[in-house]
Scaffold this active site. Structure first.
Site, PDB file in Angstrom:
ATOM      1  N   GLN A 194       6.788 -11.554   7.757  1.00 43.60           N
ATOM      2  CA  GLN A 194       5.924 -11.325   8.282  1.00 43.60           C
ATOM      3  C   GLN A 194       4.903 -12.514   7.632  1.00 43.60           C
ATOM      4  O   GLN A 194       4.905 -13.801   6.646  1.00 43.60           O
ATOM      5  CB  GLN A 194       4.649 -10.115   7.173  1.00 43.60           C
ATOM      6  CG  GLN A 194       2.829 -10.554   7.968  1.00 43.60           C
ATOM      7  CD  GLN A 194       2.077  -9.973   7.408  1.00 43.60           C
ATOM      8  OE1 GLN A 194       1.956  -8.646   7.118  1.00 43.60           O
ATOM      9  NE2 GLN A 194       0.656 -10.262   7.384  1.00 43.60           N
ATOM     10  N   CYS A 200      -0.941  -6.964   8.731  1.00 39.96           N
ATOM     11  CA  CYS A 200       0.252  -5.781   7.746  1.00 39.96           C
ATOM     12  C   CYS A 200       0.030  -4.287   7.925  1.00 39.96           C
ATOM     13  O   CYS A 200       1.583  -4.051   8.029  1.00 39.96           O
ATOM     14  CB  CYS A 200       0.000  -6.145   6.124  1.00 39.96           C
ATOM     15  SG  CYS A 200      -1.628  -6.010   6.053  1.00 39.96           S
ATOM     16  N   HIS A 273      -3.273  -4.637   1.844  1.00 36.98           N
ATOM     17  CA  HIS A 273      -1.794  -4.728   2.536  1.00 36.98           C
ATOM     18  C   HIS A 273      -1.421  -2.931   2.695  1.00 36.98           C
ATOM     19  O   HIS A 273      -1.160  -2.657   1.863  1.00 36.98           O
ATOM     20  CB  HIS A 273      -1.056  -5.716   1.232  1.00 36.98           C
ATOM     21  CG  HIS A 273      -0.024  -6.210   1.614  1.00 36.98           C
ATOM     22  ND1 HIS A 273      -0.057  -6.759   2.970  1.00 36.98           N
ATOM     23  CD2 HIS A 273       1.190  -5.864   1.622  1.00 36.98           C
ATOM     24  CE1 HIS A 273       1.545  -7.498   3.363  1.00 36.98           C
ATOM     25  NE2 HIS A 273       2.317  -6.369   2.607  1.00 36.98           N
ATOM     26  N   ASP A 288       7.957  -4.615   3.540  1.00 32.70           N
ATOM     27  CA  ASP A 288       7.598  -4.953   3.837  1.00 32.70           C
ATOM     28  C   ASP A 288       7.181  -7.066   3.676  1.00 32.70           C
ATOM     29  O   ASP A 288       7.676  -7.149   2.914  1.00 32.70           O
ATOM     30  CB  ASP A 288       7.012  -4.785   2.336  1.00 32.70           C
ATOM     31  CG  ASP A 288       4.953  -6.119   1.013  1.00 32.70           C
ATOM     32  OD1 ASP A 288       4.589  -6.400   2.291  1.00 32.70           O
ATOM     33  OD2 ASP A 288       4.651  -6.053   0.385  1.00 32.70           O
TER      34      ASP A 288
END
Length: 332
Positions: A194, A200, A273, A288
């Site tokens: 990211q 996110c 998140h 993630d």
């Protein structure tokens, strides 16, 4: 060491101050005179840490002093400068500049933060090719087995909202990443780093649809995006996302049409998140973009949703927050 009254300063060696050290008077470092210690023992213990900044301070101070001393004596500006660098105020300012933490400006592209609710997710997914009459996102109303049993099966992916995420990462055992991070046994899993601020939520959704095996319409802009991402190095995948106008427009529409009464400003740094969980070859896989790669959380024992809930319960035990949230991708 020499004495300077510093009742509100703390000793770097033991963190005590003059106010809570039984009346002991602190003394400053004899070289820079800007760091204060309760004893020579603490000063010796702290010398390795203090040495670089101490020498930098002294070098800068001496250089400015020499410049002022070599200036014409009748130049009022230089005379004033010479007087100023001899004062405690100058020492304080220089010490602050040398010790102040460096804050780097976040130059990443930024998007509006997405809400954690099925409506936002389904709107996002429908716009990008998911038939929400067959597959859709459903909220989990708790982390206990009974609440999880209300979710339709089979669950193909889980999106978790984690409050105070970066603080919890510090509290989690380092063995989590040591044992589970990397592509070992994860060939075929598509992961994106990211590099877009506050995105996110979209990254979690991208990870879910890239790896959950849920069919998308053949016209979906996600399909060529995924295909291209698989042909480039991992570090270059984020640039593909940044250049996708369809993805950006969908994210903005989903974030703006949520149920939030007040949208956080786009420059806001959001503490919560989103993280995606999927099953891959019998493993519970955490995807993630803020980590450095794919994370295996262990073999799935009870089921994708149940094992994800167990991971989140473990994180919740480290936190005072009750704002953890799970949303499952499952049959409509």
């Amino acid at each position: 060491m020499s004495y300077v009254p510093v009742s509100n300063w703390s000793c770097p060696g033991c963190s005590k101050t003059e106010l809570n050290s039984g009346g002991r008077k602190f003394k400053s470092c004899g070289a820079c005179k800007t760091t204060f210690y309760c004893s020579t023992t603490c000063q010796k213990q702290d010398w390795k840490r203090h040495k670089p900044s101490c020498r930098s301070f002294v070098a800068v101070h001496n250089k400015m002093e020499r410049a002022a001393m070599s200036a014409p004596k009748d130049a009022a500006l230089y005379v004033a400068l010479n007087e100023f660098i001899m004062t405690p105020v100058f020492d304080f300012i220089l010490n602050f500049l040398l010790h102040a933490p460096v804050t780097r400006r976040d130059t990443r592209p930024r998007w509006l933060a997405l809400e954690s609710n099925p409506e936002s997710y389904n709107r996002w997914a429908s716009n990008l090719g998911l038939d929400t009459t067959k597959w859709s996102f459903q909220e989990c109303y708790g982390l206990d087995p009974e609440a999880l049993s209300w979710v339709s099966t089979p669950v193909k992916a889980v999106i978790a909202l984690v409050p105070a995420y970066y603080e919890l990462r510090k509290l989690e055992s380092p063995d989590v990443e040591k044992d589970g991070l990397g592509q070992l046994g994860m060939d075929g899993v598509l992961w994106f780093p990211q590099k877009i601020g506050n995105a996110c939520g979209t990254f979690a959704l991208l990870h879910a649809f890239a790896n959950a095996g849920v069919p998308l319409d053949t016209s979906s802009p996600l399909l060529p995006l995924y295909a291209k991402a698989r042909t480039v190095p991992t570090a270059e995948r984020s640039a593909i996302l940044e250049s996708s106008s369809a993805l950006a427009a969908t994210h903005i529409e989903a974030a703006s049409a949520g149920t939030q009464t007040t949208l956080p400003p786009i420059e806001a740094k959001v503490d919560h998140h989103f993280v995606a969980f999927v099953e891959w070859d019998g493993w519970l896989v955490e995807l993630d973009g803020a980590r450095s790669g794919v994370l295996r959380r262990g073999r799935i024992e009870k089921g994708l949703l149940e094992d994800t809930a167990e991971v989140i319960r473990g994180l919740a035990a480290l936190s005072d927050s009750i704002e953890f949230n799970l949303v499952a991708l499952c049959p409509a």
